[in-house]
Write an enzyme that holds these catalytic residues in place. Structure first.
Site, PDB file in Angstrom:
ATOM      1  N   TYR A 154       8.334  13.802 -60.139  1.00  0.00           N
ATOM      2  CA  TYR A 154       9.770  13.936 -60.427  1.00  0.00           C
ATOM      3  C   TYR A 154      10.047  14.696 -61.720  1.00  0.00           C
ATOM      4  O   TYR A 154      11.200  14.863 -62.095  1.00  0.00           O
ATOM      5  CB  TYR A 154      10.414  12.548 -60.541  1.00  0.00           C
ATOM      6  CG  TYR A 154      10.615  11.882 -59.215  1.00  0.00           C
ATOM      7  CD1 TYR A 154       9.523  11.473 -58.458  1.00  0.00           C
ATOM      8  CD2 TYR A 154      11.881  11.650 -58.715  1.00  0.00           C
ATOM      9  CE1 TYR A 154       9.694  10.855 -57.233  1.00  0.00           C
ATOM     10  CE2 TYR A 154      12.062  11.023 -57.493  1.00  0.00           C
ATOM     11  CZ  TYR A 154      10.966  10.632 -56.765  1.00  0.00           C
ATOM     12  OH  TYR A 154      11.140  10.018 -55.561  1.00  0.00           O
TER      13      TYR A 154
ATOM     14  N   ASP B 200      -1.776   3.042 -50.160  1.00  0.00           N
ATOM     15  CA  ASP B 200      -1.685   2.893 -48.699  1.00  0.00           C
ATOM     16  C   ASP B 200      -2.026   1.461 -48.286  1.00  0.00           C
ATOM     17  O   ASP B 200      -1.334   0.833 -47.480  1.00  0.00           O
ATOM     18  CB  ASP B 200      -2.538   3.934 -47.957  1.00  0.00           C
ATOM     19  CG  ASP B 200      -3.860   4.234 -48.639  1.00  0.00           C
ATOM     20  OD1 ASP B 200      -4.113   3.700 -49.739  1.00  0.00           O
ATOM     21  OD2 ASP B 200      -4.653   5.006 -48.077  1.00  0.00           O
TER      22      ASP B 200
ATOM     23  N   ASP C   7       9.244   4.824 -55.804  1.00  0.00           N
ATOM     24  CA  ASP C   7      10.428   5.137 -54.999  1.00  0.00           C
ATOM     25  C   ASP C   7      10.213   4.653 -53.561  1.00  0.00           C
ATOM     26  O   ASP C   7      11.042   3.950 -52.978  1.00  0.00           O
ATOM     27  CB  ASP C   7      10.640   6.662 -55.032  1.00  0.00           C
ATOM     28  CG  ASP C   7      11.965   7.063 -54.417  1.00  0.00           C
ATOM     29  OD1 ASP C   7      12.822   6.185 -54.207  1.00  0.00           O
ATOM     30  OD2 ASP C   7      12.138   8.263 -54.151  1.00  0.00           O
TER      31      ASP C   7
END
Ligand code: NAD
Length: 336
Positions: free
Chosen positions: A124, A205, A229
């Site tokens: 980001y 994951d 996020d």
């Protein structure tokens, strides 16, 4: 005592939700003076930017803001206001609680997670460019300073709130340098809290699978920006969806309180959206201001109105409008 708070109504469903939230906060009896600051779609035409400097200045001055969601126009070249604010005010910690609620349908009944997302770097940071006509690069930035700062925030949060464990989430098996540095930094900070707060780590994951299978095993999660996020939306899904997921963006000198969800343009102006997420975000603001008793009253009013099931919004299977739900919550806040 009157608190001066910057209020950014936002786009889409934002203005309705902000009005609902102001009504509930005023029902606490605490004095608030609202400094309303428009940002987003409306100011692109009038001021040439969705994030005028006066908005940032207002939050700097007041130290706290409640913000409705803001649409990020696709393809206009404007940076997301949400990302812009977090960077301009150095709001480095994005804290998103996800807690099961009686009356909100979900697959689980006992989820109680705190997602602590690093808010200033990673993918980001906005460092991306085209490499010729057919390739592009986005650069993932991870620093020891920002990683240690967010890890320390997570551990301090755990201590302050009686939480037992912090889990660092990463992909250091593949991104050995960047995520490796994040994990190493979390481990260094964890050593300072040994014996007081447990520490463990999970590959992102695997973390997603574990959260879906046994969310009750986890407590405080600390993550770099992008995983934070994604995993915070997953956590919102575990407790019944975006309509009930609150959030806060915390920095050293300012804090912005906002729902996890976006501006849901299809419901704009229809008195249909659920204001719970923004109301619960405002309870986080009360806690931040040290108004703990009022925060408890707002949270338990929301929970009890939803648990009763008579006045709930459409997303929760009810028929109440935004205003009717907020009035029911405000009434209960006044009565407690
Ligand atoms: P969204 O969160 O607006 O909507 C996703 C889904 O959830 C939709 O079906 C929507 O109707 C529903 N929903 C969201 N909030 C709800 C509520 N309070 N009550 C009932 N239903 C609700 O996500 P999106 O459609 O991906 O994004 C719309 C816009 O919002 C985009 O421009 C995006 O960039 C922006 N956005 C802003 C923020 C923010 O301001 N912090 C966060 C996320 C997205």
């Amino acid at each position: 005592m009157t608190y001066i708070v910057t209020l950014i109504p936002g786009d889409g469903i934002g203005p309705e939700l902000s009005e609902a939230t102001v009504g509930v906060l005023e029902a606490t009896g605490i004095g608030f003076a609202w400094e309303v600051q428009q940002a987003g779609e409306a100011t692109i035409a009038s001021e040439g930017t969705p994030l005028p400097e006066r908005v940032v200045e207002s939050i700097r001055r007041n130290g706290v803001a409640i913000k409705g969601p803001i649409t990020t126009p696709v393809g206009t070249g404007f940076r997301s206001v949400n990302v812009g604010l977090r960077l301009a005010l150095e709001l480095y910690a994005n804290v998103r609680p996800a807690r099961s609620m009686v009356g909100v349908e979900s697959r689980y009944t006992d989820v109680d997670l705190i997602i602590v997302r690093e808010n200033t770097e990673d993918l980001y940071a906005g460092v991306e460019h085209r490499v010729g006509p057919d390739a592009a690069e986005s650069i993932k930035i991870i620093t020891r300073a920002a990683s240690q700062r967010i890890a320390r925030y997570a551990f301090e949060y755990a201590l302050r709130n009686g939480r037992r464990k912090v889990t660092a989430v990463h992909k250091a098996n593949i991104m050995k340098l960047s995520d490796g540095l994040f994990l190493e930094s979390c481990g260094q900070v964890a050593a300072e809290y040994a014996g007081r707060v447990e520490f463990e780590d999970r590959i992102v994951d695997n973390m997603c699978m574990q959260l879906v299978q046994k969310p009750e095993r986890y407590d405080v999660l600390v993550l770099p920006n992008l995983y934070g996020d994604i995993v915070s939306d997953l956590a919102a899904g575990l407790v019944g969806g975006l309509g009930v997921a609150p959030g806060s963006n915390i920095g050293e000198t300012a804090a912005v309180f906002e729902a996890v969800h976006g501006s849901a343009p299809k419901y704009a102006g229809q008195n249909r959206a659920n204001p719970t997420a923004l109301i619960l975000s405002s309870a986080l603001m009360l806690r931040h201001l040290g108004e703990t008793a009022a925060a408890d009253r707002v949270e338990s009013a929301v929970r009890s109105v939803i648990a009763d099931g008579r006045v709930t919004t459409h997303d929760l299977g009810g028929r109440a409008g935004t205003r009717e739900f907020a009035s029911a919550v405000a009434e209960r806040v006044r009565g407690t």
